[in-house]
Design a protein around this motif. Sequence first.
Motif, PDB file in Angstrom:
ATOM      1  N   ALA A  91       0.821  -1.210   0.000  1.00 18.04           N
ATOM      2  CA  ALA A  91       0.000   0.000   0.000  1.00 18.04           C
ATOM      3  C   ALA A  91       0.856   1.260   0.000  1.00 18.04           C
ATOM      4  O   ALA A  91       0.428   2.303  -0.499  1.00 18.04           O
ATOM      5  N   ARG A  92       2.049   1.153   0.532  1.00 17.67           N
ATOM      6  CA  ARG A  92       2.938   2.319   0.610  1.00 17.67           C
ATOM      7  C   ARG A  92       3.727   2.570  -0.671  1.00 17.67           C
ATOM      8  O   ARG A  92       4.333   3.631  -0.812  1.00 17.67           O
ATOM      9  N   THR A  93       3.733   1.628  -1.581  1.00 20.66           N
ATOM     10  CA  THR A  93       4.571   1.771  -2.765  1.00 20.66           C
ATOM     11  C   THR A  93       4.019   2.769  -3.780  1.00 20.66           C
ATOM     12  O   THR A  93       4.740   3.174  -4.682  1.00 20.66           O
ATOM     13  N   GLY A  94       2.780   3.197  -3.629  1.00 21.72           N
ATOM     14  CA  GLY A  94       2.190   4.141  -4.564  1.00 21.72           C
ATOM     15  C   GLY A  94       2.579   5.578  -4.316  1.00 21.72           C
ATOM     16  O   GLY A  94       2.201   6.471  -5.074  1.00 21.72           O
ATOM     17  N   ARG A  95       3.342   5.829  -3.274  1.00 26.52           N
ATOM     18  CA  ARG A  95       3.776   7.196  -2.973  1.00 26.52           C
ATOM     19  C   ARG A  95       5.183   7.150  -2.409  1.00 26.52           C
ATOM     20  O   ARG A  95       5.665   6.105  -1.987  1.00 26.52           O
ATOM     21  N   THR A  96       5.816   8.281  -2.392  1.00 29.05           N
ATOM     22  CA  THR A  96       7.182   8.322  -1.886  1.00 29.05           C
ATOM     23  C   THR A  96       7.178   8.143  -0.372  1.00 29.05           C
ATOM     24  O   THR A  96       6.154   8.346   0.287  1.00 29.05           O
ATOM     25  N   GLY A  97       8.326   7.793   0.157  1.00 31.39           N
ATOM     26  CA  GLY A  97       8.459   7.643   1.604  1.00 31.39           C
ATOM     27  C   GLY A  97       8.143   8.922   2.350  1.00 31.39           C
ATOM     28  O   GLY A  97       7.541   8.911   3.425  1.00 31.39           O
ATOM     29  N   LEU A  98       8.536  10.056   1.781  1.00 32.08           N
ATOM     30  CA  LEU A  98       8.258  11.335   2.435  1.00 32.08           C
ATOM     31  C   LEU A  98       6.761  11.642   2.428  1.00 32.08           C
ATOM     32  O   LEU A  98       6.222  12.157   3.411  1.00 32.08           O
ATOM     33  N   GLU A  99       6.092  11.305   1.335  1.00 33.41           N
ATOM     34  CA  GLU A  99       4.628  11.494   1.282  1.00 33.41           C
ATOM     35  C   GLU A  99       3.933  10.602   2.295  1.00 33.41           C
ATOM     36  O   GLU A  99       3.011  11.029   2.984  1.00 33.41           O
TER      37      GLU A  99
END
Length: 107
Positions: A91-99
């Motif tokens: 689920a986290r791969t669709g946005r950057t770590g900072l986002e």
Amino acid sequence: MTAFTLADLDAIVATRAASEDETSYTRKLVGKGVGKCAQKLGEEAVEAAIAAVQGDRDGLKGEAADLLFHLLVVLKVCDVPLSAVMAELAARTGRTGLEEKASRPAD
């Protein structure tokens, strides 16, 4: 490259945790409860970090293996399936770590 996966290790941890085998380290560790399992996880994390800082690639390899094993033991003891962790990562791969970090609630 090996075909061995975290899912394979997770299945081994689950089998050994539920076994009656008195010689099983996993069974004995699980029997000591979440506190001891979490302590071992923390120790392995520190040892992996030290090996990384020291540039000890072989040491880091071994400590990383220990860390992954102990993480799976803690997940088992806390009844958190590896599949739930993998779904969270996906689920986290669709946005950057900072986002992703910015989307978390403030403490």
